[in-house]
Design a protein around this motif. Structure first.
Motif, PDB file in Angstrom:
ATOM      1  N   GLY A  51       0.732  -2.287   0.150  1.00 16.15           N
ATOM      2  CA  GLY A  51      -0.246  -0.550   0.040  1.00 16.15           C
ATOM      3  C   GLY A  51       0.690   1.023  -0.057  1.00 16.15           C
ATOM      4  N   THR A  52       2.091   1.941  -0.492  1.00 15.64           N
ATOM      5  CA  THR A  52       2.878   2.006  -0.087  1.00 15.64           C
ATOM      6  C   THR A  52       2.784   3.666  -1.622  1.00 15.64           C
ATOM      7  OG1 THR A  52       4.137   1.054   0.648  1.00 15.64           O
ATOM      8  CG2 THR A  52       5.905   3.090  -0.639  1.00 15.64           C
ATOM      9  N   PRO A  53       2.544   3.785  -1.518  1.00 17.66           N
ATOM     10  CA  PRO A  53       2.357   5.561  -3.444  1.00 17.66           C
ATOM     11  C   PRO A  53       3.665   5.314  -3.625  1.00 17.66           C
ATOM     12  CG  PRO A  53       1.341   6.035  -1.266  1.00 17.66           C
ATOM     13  CD  PRO A  53       2.156   5.361   0.381  1.00 17.66           C
ATOM     14  N   GLY A  54       4.712   5.459  -3.361  1.00 14.84           N
ATOM     15  CA  GLY A  54       6.105   6.049  -4.087  1.00 14.84           C
ATOM     16  C   GLY A  54       6.958   5.267  -2.902  1.00 14.84           C
ATOM     17  N   MET A  55       7.901   4.832  -4.325  1.00 13.17           N
ATOM     18  CA  MET A  55       9.240   4.680  -3.952  1.00 13.17           C
ATOM     19  C   MET A  55      10.624   4.839  -4.463  1.00 13.17           C
ATOM     20  SD  MET A  55       8.583   0.422  -3.419  1.00 13.17           S
ATOM     21  CE  MET A  55      10.287   0.044  -2.560  1.00 13.17           C
ATOM     22  N   LEU A  99      21.545   1.960 -10.969  1.00 10.89           N
ATOM     23  CA  LEU A  99      20.016   2.320 -11.022  1.00 10.89           C
ATOM     24  C   LEU A  99      19.814   3.433 -10.650  1.00 10.89           C
ATOM     25  CD1 LEU A  99      17.266   0.870 -11.213  1.00 10.89           C
ATOM     26  CD2 LEU A  99      16.980   0.409  -8.902  1.00 10.89           C
ATOM     27  N   ALA A 100      19.032   4.098 -10.283  1.00  9.42           N
ATOM     28  CA  ALA A 100      18.502   5.526  -9.581  1.00  9.42           C
ATOM     29  C   ALA A 100      16.721   5.764 -11.138  1.00  9.42           C
ATOM     30  CB  ALA A 100      19.363   6.669  -9.909  1.00  9.42           C
ATOM     31  N   LYS A 101      16.232   5.536  -9.833  1.00 12.83           N
ATOM     32  CA  LYS A 101      13.940   4.908 -10.216  1.00 12.83           C
ATOM     33  C   LYS A 101      13.890   5.498  -9.245  1.00 12.83           C
ATOM     34  CE  LYS A 101      12.035   2.272 -13.775  1.00 12.83           C
ATOM     35  NZ  LYS A 101      11.988   1.081 -14.252  1.00 12.83           N
ATOM     36  N   GLY A 102      12.150   6.428 -10.092  1.00 15.41           N
ATOM     37  CA  GLY A 102      11.446   6.541  -8.533  1.00 15.41           C
ATOM     38  C   GLY A 102      10.474   5.380  -9.163  1.00 15.41           C
ATOM     39  N   TYR A 103       8.906   5.085  -8.121  1.00 18.87           N
ATOM     40  CA  TYR A 103       8.425   3.704  -8.105  1.00 18.87           C
ATOM     41  C   TYR A 103       6.971   4.851  -7.384  1.00 18.87           C
ATOM     42  CZ  TYR A 103      12.150   1.004  -9.180  1.00 18.87           C
ATOM     43  OH  TYR A 103      13.224   0.034 -10.107  1.00 18.87           O
ATOM     44  N   GLY A 104       5.651   3.876  -8.066  1.00 20.88           N
ATOM     45  CA  GLY A 104       4.702   4.678  -7.823  1.00 20.88           C
ATOM     46  C   GLY A 104       4.453   6.010  -8.663  1.00 20.88           C
ATOM     47  N   VAL A 105       3.710   6.566  -7.432  1.00 23.42           N
ATOM     48  CA  VAL A 105       3.384   8.145  -7.140  1.00 23.42           C
ATOM     49  C   VAL A 105       3.781   9.245  -5.938  1.00 23.42           C
ATOM     50  CG1 VAL A 105       0.897   7.663  -8.320  1.00 23.42           C
ATOM     51  CG2 VAL A 105       0.946   7.536  -6.029  1.00 23.42           C
ATOM     52  N   ARG A 106       3.507  10.233  -6.285  1.00 22.37           N
ATOM     53  CA  ARG A 106       4.329  10.929  -4.804  1.00 22.37           C
ATOM     54  C   ARG A 106       3.545  11.202  -4.173  1.00 22.37           C
ATOM     55  NH1 ARG A 106       5.067  16.533  -8.775  1.00 22.37           N
ATOM     56  NH2 ARG A 106       6.621  14.711 -10.717  1.00 22.37           N
ATOM     57  N   LEU A 149      -1.326   9.964  -1.996  1.00 24.37           N
ATOM     58  CA  LEU A 149      -2.668   9.286  -3.193  1.00 24.37           C
ATOM     59  C   LEU A 149      -2.742  10.210  -3.412  1.00 24.37           C
ATOM     60  CD1 LEU A 149      -2.839   7.296   0.840  1.00 24.37           C
ATOM     61  CD2 LEU A 149      -2.238   6.440  -1.852  1.00 24.37           C
ATOM     62  N   GLY A 150      -4.309   9.516  -4.292  1.00 25.25           N
ATOM     63  CA  GLY A 150      -5.015  10.674  -4.866  1.00 25.25           C
ATOM     64  C   GLY A 150      -4.507  11.714  -6.015  1.00 25.25           C
ATOM     65  N   SER A 151      -3.424  11.670  -6.287  1.00 21.81           N
ATOM     66  CA  SER A 151      -2.524  11.817  -7.475  1.00 21.81           C
ATOM     67  C   SER A 151      -2.041  10.707  -8.491  1.00 21.81           C
ATOM     68  CB  SER A 151      -1.549  12.913  -6.930  1.00 21.81           C
ATOM     69  OG  SER A 151      -0.687  12.628  -7.650  1.00 21.81           O
ATOM     70  N   ASN A 152      -1.910  11.810  -9.954  1.00 15.82           N
ATOM     71  CA  ASN A 152      -1.436  10.906 -10.619  1.00 15.82           C
ATOM     72  C   ASN A 152       0.431  11.388 -11.284  1.00 15.82           C
ATOM     73  OD1 ASN A 152      -3.527   9.214 -11.579  1.00 15.82           O
ATOM     74  ND2 ASN A 152      -4.343  11.186 -12.719  1.00 15.82           N
ATOM     75  N   ALA A 153       0.399  12.169 -10.472  1.00 16.96           N
ATOM     76  CA  ALA A 153       1.684  12.919 -10.576  1.00 16.96           C
ATOM     77  C   ALA A 153       2.790  11.176 -10.105  1.00 16.96           C
ATOM     78  CB  ALA A 153       2.613  13.494  -9.405  1.00 16.96           C
ATOM     79  N   LYS A 154       4.044  11.253 -11.279  1.00 17.58           N
ATOM     80  CA  LYS A 154       4.630   9.891 -11.162  1.00 17.58           C
ATOM     81  C   LYS A 154       5.662  10.171 -10.348  1.00 17.58           C
ATOM     82  CE  LYS A 154       2.203   7.221 -13.420  1.00 17.58           C
ATOM     83  NZ  LYS A 154       1.658   6.183 -12.073  1.00 17.58           N
ATOM     84  N   VAL A 155       6.147   9.241  -8.978  1.00 18.44           N
ATOM     85  CA  VAL A 155       7.612   9.511  -8.655  1.00 18.44           C
ATOM     86  C   VAL A 155       8.795   9.404  -9.260  1.00 18.44           C
ATOM     87  CG1 VAL A 155       9.619   8.759  -6.586  1.00 18.44           C
ATOM     88  CG2 VAL A 155       6.868   9.018  -6.388  1.00 18.44           C
TER      89      VAL A 155
END
Length: 511
Positions: A25-29, A41-48, A50-56
């Motif tokens: 249930g973690t929004p972003g990593m 590797l230097a990368k984001g996963y998920g969203v910044r 909850l309720g937003s589409n802004a990607k990490v």
């Protein structure tokens, strides 16, 4: 000499991270991995949030908590390299107003002592001066330090603290003539090549590409219930920044790992952030940490040896040296890990408080780089955490269900008053039409209500659900006058920064 990394990142790592993120249930990593001096590797996963589409992405800022202590150590190292301070300098020689409870400890405390958790202070002692929120300055926190009684003798035992890293920040300020935040920006982040990192609250909150905090609050204990967005402005006081209020991205963390594994050398070969001698000091064990065996199913993660160095913990795992640190703030958790013999390091930052994608993935990656058989560490840690929270809930519910049907000894109006603790400050117990109220005045917005529990103990519940409930026990003299108030957290898994047990309130002007 370091041997080459055993392997490239695990096959299917992106899918694995995404699965753990979703399952927990973690929004972003944000994840960074360095092998043999190169960021692989230097990368984001998920969203910044909850309720937003802004990607990490690789530039998204995450609060990295106490992993930032090593950055404060690096700042001190630049001053050591410049000949302006020494690790064995007496703190009082740079900060004449510095005082510990014991005058001898005041005279003997060195800059190294500030960093290695052997001062004699208890676990998290004094953290309520800056947590869950704070408005005191660094100088004011340092003034109050002298009133905190030690739990052990000086240099005799390990106990993690935050306040002495605030003092370390004050040393940087007086020696450099700059606020700690400015020194970090100009002498660590800029020369180190960290494009996104910041120690300044205004800059972090003004950055569009930032992660937001999340947690499970509102249940019997923290960690239970639905994942929810937390208030990012309800945070530790800025005075605590040297102990853990740095924000960094996956790109920043990758470069930080390169510099650490390179013993202070910049990745592009254009100089150093700090000397090789300073790098050795940072990783040299100083304070032994007692080993408490972990229960099943995570017993295999119990180290054979562990100690604290300068901003880093050094331990052995399956015979391998691990240099690492964890970080946790309300709504953010982080690990930064290095395996020197493999010349490998990685960092994991998440915008939640879940153990599975942080600690579980940490051990999965360590095993991979050590060439050990794969275990499902995320599942093991998730199971461990569920058991821990289930047990904590049972304790809280049992206490709530079966209090002694005794008390209070006095009419409630006689508990009202203003009480003072020597290091914390004032606690105000008030009364309105609904009953007793409570205000921990040093902490912004730490207000709530008191309800009778048993005897002369009351349950304090706070308006802010992010603040741990507490038991307040009123001590009476033979005439029925309140002479003291002691406190304790309700939850057995409350964060140690809610150090209610260190408080002793007495009626104002009682002496």
């Amino acid at each position: 000499m370091a041997t080459p990394a055993f392997a490239d990142p695990p096959k299917g790592l992106d899918a694995r991270i995404e699965a753990l993120r979703t399952r927990s249930g973690t929004p972003g990593m944000a994840v960074a991995i360095v092998e043999n001096g190169k960021v692989v590797l230097a990368k984001g996963y998920g969203v910044r949030k909850l309720g937003s589409n802004a990607k990490v992405d690789a530039n998204t800022l995450f609060m990295i908590g106490s992993t930032g202590k090593a950055f404060t150590v690096a700042a001190l190292a630049t001053l050591v390299d410049a000949g302006k301070i020494g690790w064995e300098d007496k703190v009082i020689d740079h900060l004449p107003d510095f005082r510990m409870y014991d005058p001898w400890v005041t005279r003997e405390m060195t800059i190294r002592d500030l960093l290695v958790h052997r001062s004699g202070l208890g676990l998290g002692a004094g953290d309520l001066l800056m947590a869950p929120r704070g408005s005191l300055s660094r100088s004011e926190i340092m003034k109050r330090l002298r009133f905190i009684k030690p739990a052990t003798s000086f240099r005799s035992a390990y106990a993690y603290d935050n306040l002495l890293y605030i003092v370390a920040g004050a040393v940087i300020e007086v020696v450099s003539g700059q606020p700690w935040e400015d020194f970090m920006r100009e002498h660590v982040f800029k020369p180190g090549g960290f494009p996104d990192a910041t120690a300044e609250e205004k800059r972090q909150l003004a950055t569009v590409d930032r992660a937001y905090p999340h947690g499970r609050i509102g249940g019997p204990v923290r960690g239970v219930g639905q994942m929810q967005l937390l208030d990012e402005r309800s945070r530790l006081g800025q005075a605590a920044a040297p102990a853990g209020l740095i924000a960094a991205s996956a790109n920043d963390l990758g470069r930080w790992l390169q510099i650490q594994l390179g013993a202070g050398e910049l990745p592009d070969g254009k100089g150093r952030l700090f000397s090789a001698a300073a790098a050795r000091d940072m990783w040299t064990p100083v304070t032994p940490i007692p080993i408490v065996p972990l229960p099943e199913p995570v017993n295999g993660a119990t180290p054979d040896f562990q100690s604290y160095a300068l901003g880093w913990e050094v331990r052995t795992y399956k015979g391998a040296k691990i240099v690492w640190h964890a970080g946790g703030l309300f709504g953010f958790t982080t690990v930064v890990v290095m395996i020197p013999q493999k010349n490998v390091g990685f960092a994991i930052a998440i915008n939640s408080e879940e153990v599975e994608p942080r600690t579980g993935l940490m051990y999965e990656l360590i095993d991979h780089y050590l060439g050990l058989p794969r275990q499902d560490w995320p599942t093991r840690f998730a199971t461990f955490q569920r058991s821990r929270l289930d047990a904590a809930q049972a304790v809280v519910k049992q206490k709530a269900a079966a209090p002694a049907d005794v008390g209070p000894s006095l009419p409630v109006t006689r508990y009202a008053g203003r009480y003072v603790d020597a290091w914390y400050g004032a606690l105000v117990v008030g009364q309105d039409a609904k009953g007793l109220t409570v205000d921990f005045t040093t902490t912004p917005q730490m207000t709530g209500r008191l309800s009778h529990y048993q005897y002369d103990t009351f349950l304090a519940t706070f308006d802010d659900p992010n603040t741990e409930p507490a038991y307040l026990t009123f001590g009476l003299d033979r005439t029925g006058k309140v002479t003291r108030i002691t406190a304790a957290p309700v939850s057995p898994v409350a964060d140690f920064s809610f150090d209610y047990q260190d408080l002793l309130f007495e009626p104002e002007n009682s002496k």
